[in-house]
Design a protein around this motif. Structure first.
Motif, PDB file in Angstrom:
ATOM      1  N   TYR A   1      -5.704   3.387   3.179  1.00  0.00           N
ATOM      2  CA  TYR A   1      -7.143   3.160   3.029  1.00  0.00           C
ATOM      3  C   TYR A   1      -7.841   4.509   3.067  1.00  0.00           C
ATOM      4  O   TYR A   1      -7.788   5.216   4.065  1.00  0.00           O
ATOM      5  N   ARG A   2      -8.477   4.854   1.947  1.00  0.00           N
ATOM      6  CA  ARG A   2      -9.116   6.159   1.869  1.00  0.00           C
ATOM      7  C   ARG A   2     -10.503   6.117   2.456  1.00  0.00           C
ATOM      8  O   ARG A   2     -11.111   5.064   2.600  1.00  0.00           O
ATOM      9  N   VAL A   3     -10.994   7.317   2.788  1.00  0.00           N
ATOM     10  CA  VAL A   3     -12.323   7.432   3.390  1.00  0.00           C
ATOM     11  C   VAL A   3     -13.384   6.874   2.454  1.00  0.00           C
ATOM     12  O   VAL A   3     -14.344   6.230   2.879  1.00  0.00           O
ATOM     13  N   ASP A   4     -13.200   7.079   1.139  1.00  0.00           N
ATOM     14  CA  ASP A   4     -14.232   6.607   0.204  1.00  0.00           C
ATOM     15  C   ASP A   4     -14.096   5.125  -0.129  1.00  0.00           C
ATOM     16  O   ASP A   4     -14.748   4.628  -1.037  1.00  0.00           O
ATOM     17  N   GLY A   5     -13.247   4.400   0.616  1.00  0.00           N
ATOM     18  CA  GLY A   5     -13.195   2.950   0.456  1.00  0.00           C
ATOM     19  C   GLY A   5     -12.133   2.477  -0.519  1.00  0.00           C
ATOM     20  O   GLY A   5     -11.876   1.292  -0.623  1.00  0.00           O
ATOM     21  N   LYS A   6     -11.506   3.388  -1.260  1.00  0.00           N
ATOM     22  CA  LYS A   6     -10.460   2.960  -2.210  1.00  0.00           C
ATOM     23  C   LYS A   6      -9.135   2.773  -1.460  1.00  0.00           C
ATOM     24  O   LYS A   6      -8.924   3.347  -0.398  1.00  0.00           O
ATOM     25  N   ILE A   7      -8.279   1.967  -2.046  1.00  0.00           N
ATOM     26  CA  ILE A   7      -6.971   1.725  -1.426  1.00  0.00           C
ATOM     27  C   ILE A   7      -5.876   2.225  -2.361  1.00  0.00           C
ATOM     28  O   ILE A   7      -5.840   1.858  -3.533  1.00  0.00           O
ATOM     29  N   GLU A   8      -5.016   3.085  -1.852  1.00  0.00           N
ATOM     30  CA  GLU A   8      -3.856   3.544  -2.614  1.00  0.00           C
ATOM     31  C   GLU A   8      -2.646   2.788  -2.081  1.00  0.00           C
ATOM     32  O   GLU A   8      -2.461   2.696  -0.863  1.00  0.00           O
ATOM     33  N   ALA A   9      -1.844   2.225  -2.975  1.00  0.00           N
ATOM     34  CA  ALA A   9      -0.710   1.431  -2.489  1.00  0.00           C
ATOM     35  C   ALA A   9       0.556   1.769  -3.261  1.00  0.00           C
ATOM     36  O   ALA A   9       0.507   2.056  -4.455  1.00  0.00           O
ATOM     37  N   ILE A  10       1.674   1.788  -2.568  1.00  0.00           N
ATOM     38  CA  ILE A  10       2.968   1.896  -3.237  1.00  0.00           C
ATOM     39  C   ILE A  10       3.856   0.761  -2.744  1.00  0.00           C
ATOM     40  O   ILE A  10       3.710   0.293  -1.617  1.00  0.00           O
ATOM     41  N   GLU A  11       4.747   0.320  -3.611  1.00  0.00           N
ATOM     42  CA  GLU A  11       5.569  -0.844  -3.283  1.00  0.00           C
ATOM     43  C   GLU A  11       7.035  -0.524  -3.534  1.00  0.00           C
ATOM     44  O   GLU A  11       7.358   0.219  -4.461  1.00  0.00           O
TER      45      GLU A  11
ATOM     46  N   THR B   1       2.796   9.817  -5.734  1.00  0.00           N
ATOM     47  CA  THR B   1       1.793   9.161  -6.565  1.00  0.00           C
ATOM     48  C   THR B   1       0.515   8.837  -5.789  1.00  0.00           C
ATOM     49  O   THR B   1      -0.477   8.435  -6.382  1.00  0.00           O
ATOM     50  N   ILE B   2       0.541   9.000  -4.463  1.00  0.00           N
ATOM     51  CA  ILE B   2      -0.652   8.692  -3.666  1.00  0.00           C
ATOM     52  C   ILE B   2      -1.649   9.829  -3.796  1.00  0.00           C
ATOM     53  O   ILE B   2      -1.300  10.997  -3.652  1.00  0.00           O
ATOM     54  N   GLU B   3      -2.896   9.475  -4.089  1.00  0.00           N
ATOM     55  CA  GLU B   3      -3.948  10.498  -4.144  1.00  0.00           C
ATOM     56  C   GLU B   3      -4.801  10.373  -2.890  1.00  0.00           C
ATOM     57  O   GLU B   3      -5.585   9.447  -2.769  1.00  0.00           O
ATOM     58  N   PRO B   4      -4.673  11.288  -1.961  1.00  0.00           N
ATOM     59  CA  PRO B   4      -5.437  11.132  -0.712  1.00  0.00           C
ATOM     60  C   PRO B   4      -6.920  11.457  -0.887  1.00  0.00           C
ATOM     61  O   PRO B   4      -7.743  11.022  -0.105  1.00  0.00           O
ATOM     62  N   ASP B   5      -7.274  12.219  -1.928  1.00  0.00           N
ATOM     63  CA  ASP B   5      -8.668  12.566  -2.185  1.00  0.00           C
ATOM     64  C   ASP B   5      -9.303  13.200  -0.949  1.00  0.00           C
ATOM     65  O   ASP B   5      -8.846  14.232  -0.490  1.00  0.00           O
ATOM     66  N   LEU B   6     -10.309  12.527  -0.376  1.00  0.00           N
ATOM     67  CA  LEU B   6     -10.962  13.123   0.801  1.00  0.00           C
ATOM     68  C   LEU B   6     -10.184  12.862   2.086  1.00  0.00           C
ATOM     69  O   LEU B   6     -10.481  13.425   3.120  1.00  0.00           O
ATOM     70  N   GLY B   7      -9.243  11.970   2.031  1.00  0.00           N
ATOM     71  CA  GLY B   7      -8.457  11.702   3.235  1.00  0.00           C
ATOM     72  C   GLY B   7      -8.192  10.222   3.402  1.00  0.00           C
ATOM     73  O   GLY B   7      -8.903   9.383   2.858  1.00  0.00           O
TER      74      GLY B   7
END
Lengths: 241, 498
Positions: free
Chosen positions: B286-296, B319-325
């Protein structure tokens, strides 16, 4: 004096063998992979398991012949059970035919890959998996570094690796043996109709710490040396005559 | 561990919402009205209106008699449910298990959550502060049971946090209606002078049951924690889920790896205890900006080997983009199967198809190159060469028929037969020579024909007459003629013998 020098050299060669990765596998001393006296060409007089063997091929015919020969050797290795992994870039292998070389085709896991990088990665991963009978890969190119990596992987896991290389460019590899298998016409002397058992001209181009050579083999449920077959036949004819 | 529950009571849920919508209503008494049996009834009143003595269920005309300037607004159908659901979903920041209790309460399973806020009081204060800031009036309570928390939130006077095991003392002075009973029962209790819980809590349960029905016994037991009560969370929790909130947002791959390792360790320990292994797992960031990055990832066989599972995830971490964290990591096992530890044969030199090492290897390869690339073949009951084998469904699937050995088959089979030019002397004789890829092959020896008919129930088409031929170099080929000799026929090359 001469004699002792030869002894020393023989002893040194023996000492070098384990350092080069030829550790004798327990219970496999004198293992010939069904190849008969060809085993004397190898160090310790046993077919090198836990090593990388590469096969040079020209056309599709050579590939088919090499696969046949490998299948014959593999059937001997897989006699004690186990699973093999077959990595290939094209889907031309016909699994039911492996049965005629004594392999259960359902004991082989096929992995069809396109890119060279993936083939090498998969092969290395597979070779690290202890307990596999063998890993066979079809790839044209093999760099020295890649072959060294594979060789190091098998020295740990004792898995045997076979690499079929079609029209290879790079000749400097760290593989233990290098083979060239080509088809031979079937026996004209017997004059029987139809095509007989598969026959190969087996060239052992390179073998580390062994003596390369050339042999003619036939597959009839097991490897047979043709020269001996012929001579036996002739002897029988002579006796009958 | 003893469970803890929190209850949030929205004292003026709907009217608060209207006030938020229309700020001009802030200092006026207003009610919500609805048509019931031909008359207008008050369905909700704000604090000011209630202070004037207007209560729910009152006819609007009566309310107007008390306060002629009373504002009445049409109520919105099912607004309670919608609002509560939205707020309950927002409450997932406090606990993963939040449920709604119509008409105006939210139940939270706060077990093991409050210490993250520094204790029960601070936890409640934070909830109240945040909801107040949004404009909602709430009363909250935490207790060991839902019943006790519910009663304290609604009727409690002192202390909103009931410490573990003290719910029975806290309940004593509360009115009977704090037990979530229906109006009839409460009225009957009151008639008998049993106004507070302490008046009847000591009575024999059988007597209570005989006079007031089952509900009162159930509610008493639930409030005291003798009987377990279940809630229906707004967002069902995956049964195998581990969470890892982070104090500081994570931006590096190393950080993600550490988080993943920790979560895997916990999850695998749990699977180990329950004799289970996972087949499909999901790692959500769960990123700080509200987006969710997921890998399966998926495995071939149930696995609870943290190291192996980490390797599978490792390939995809890039492949995960942490962006701001990333502030929260969640690891879910979507598919879990029973997996009893098999006794390994120490003396077994070679692995079989059911071996764990092998399936882990296949998982790794499948994770890297895709599971479509990996195949195993089983014999199939067909004479047509292309159909004589089929892909196996799993690594463990056994063959049902034997591999056929009666006819020679080539090592290499072209997926589509290639056309060749052929010179053949007499009908049904093998060819004398053929040209393939520009090279002329003179045939020395041949076997055949072997006629294989097209399987008409699968596909229409002509039969094939197969010949095994050997050229002057000793190379062997599998050729066939499609169709009868006297008709329109074609020659093909189909395979190469070993």
């Amino acid at each position: 004096m001469q004699n002792s020098k030869a002894d020393i050299i023989a002893q040194l060669q023996k000492d070098i063998l384990p350092l080069q990765g030829f550790k004798p596998v327990k219970g496999n001393v004198g293992f010939d992979a069904g190849l008969g006296f060809i085993k004397h060409a190898f160090p310790n007089a046993s077919f090198p398991l836990g090593a990388i063997h590469e096969f040079f091929c020209g056309g599709t015919e050579d590939v088919a012949a090499s696969i046949g020969f490998i299948a014959g050797v593999l059937s001997e290795i897989m006699k004690t059970g186990g699973v093999s992994i077959w990595i290939s870039s094209n889907q031309t292998i016909f699994p039911p035919a492996l049965k005629s070389f004594g392999i259960e085709p359902d004991k082989i896991i096929f992995i069809f890959l396109k890119s060279e990088k993936e083939i090498m990665w998969t092969m290395e991963e597979a070779l690290k998996c202890e307990g596999l009978a063998a890993v066979i890969a079809e790839t044209p190119e093999l760099s020295f570094t890649a072959s060294r990596r594979l060789q190091l992987a098998v020295e740990q896991s004792r898995v045997t690796g076979f690499i079929i290389r079609r029209n290879p460019k790079n000749l400097a590899t760290a593989c233990v043996t290098r083979w060239k298998i080509s088809s031979l016409p079937c026996d004209d002397e017997t004059d029987l109709p139809g095509v007989g058992f598969p026959r190969w001209n087996v060239e052992l181009l390179k073998v580390r710490n062994g003596t390369p050579g050339t042999w003619q083999l036939e597959w009839s449920g097991r490897f047979k040396h043709i020269s001996t077959v012929v001579s036996v036949l002739k002897q029988k004819q002579r006796k009958a005559g | 561990m003893c469970r803890r529950f929190g209850v949030i009571w929205f004292t003026y849920l709907v009217t608060d919402w209207f006030t938020l919508r229309k700020p001009e209503l802030t200092n006026t008494a207003f009610v919500l009205k609805a048509n019931s049996h031909g008359r207008m009834v008050v369905t909700a009143a704000n604090a000011l209106a209630e202070a004037q003595g207007i209560f729910l269920g009152m006819a609007l005309a009566d309310a107007r008699a008390i306060n002629p300037e009373l504002k009445a607004i049409d109520e919105k159908h099912d607004l309670n449910g919608l609002l509560l659901k939205r707020i309950a979903e927002w409450c997932i920041r406090f606990t993963p298990v939040a449920a709604i209790d119509l008409p105006d309460k939210i139940i939270l399973d706060v077990t093991g959550c409050t210490h993250l806020w520094g204790g029960d009081e601070q936890y409640l204060n934070d909830i109240v502060k945040r909801l107040k800031a949004r404009g909602y009036n709430v009363r909250v309570a935490i207790a060991d049971t839902i019943g006790a928390a519910w009663a304290i939130a609604g009727f409690g006077i002192s202390g909103l946090v009931i410490h573990s095991g003290q719910q029975s003392e806290a309940l004593l002075s509360l009115p009977a209606s704090a037990l979530r009973l229906d109006a009839d029962t409460v009225e009957r209790l009151n008639k008998l002078g049993l106004r507070q819980i302490k008046d009847f809590i000591g009575m024999p349960r059988r007597a209570l049951q005989r006079r007031f029905g089952n509900l009162i016994v159930t509610r008493l037991n639930q409030a005291l924690g003798i009987e377990e009560e279940f809630i229906d969370p707004v967002q069902p929790v995956a049964p195998y889920q581990e969470r890892l909130p982070c104090l500081e947002p994570i931006v590096t791959a190393t950080g993600i790896e550490i988080a993943l390792k920790q979560l895997l360790e916990v999850l695998c320990n749990r699977l180990q205890k329950e004799q289970k292994g996972l087949r499909v797992a999901n790692f959500k960031c769960y990123r700080v900006d509200g987006k969710i990055e997921a890998i399966e990832i998926a495995t071939n066989a149930p696995s609870r080997n943290a190291k192996h599972l980490f390797k599978l995830f490792e390939i995809k971490i890039s492949t995960i983009e942490p962006d701001l964290g990333i502030e929260l990591f969640i690891l879910e096992a979507d598919k879990v199967e029973g997996h009893t530890a098999a006794q390994q044969n120490l003396w077994q030199a070679r692995v079989g198809l059911d071996n764990g090492d092998l399936s882990e290897l296949i998982d790794r390869i499948a994770g890297k190159v895709g599971s479509d690339a990996i195949q195993r073949f089983l014999p199939d009951e067909h004479y047509w060469p292309e159909r004589s084998f089929r892909p196996a469904l799993s690594l463990q699937e056994q063959r049902t028929t034997e591999w056929k050995l009666d006819r020679p088959r080539p090592m290499q089979l072209l997926s589509t037969p290639e056309k060749i030019e052929v010179t053949a002397p007499v009908p049904d004789y093998p060819p004398m020579l053929f040209r393939y890829k520009g090279k002329l092959h003179k045939i020395k020896k041949a076997d055949g024909p072997e006629r294989i008919e097209q399987e008409w129930w699968i596909e229409e088409g002509q039969h094939r007459d197969y010949y095994t031929v050997e050229d002057e170099d000793g190379c062997r080929y599998w050729l066939f003629r499609l169709g009868h000799y006297d008709e329109d026929y074609k020659w093909f090359i189909h395979g190469f013998f070993g």
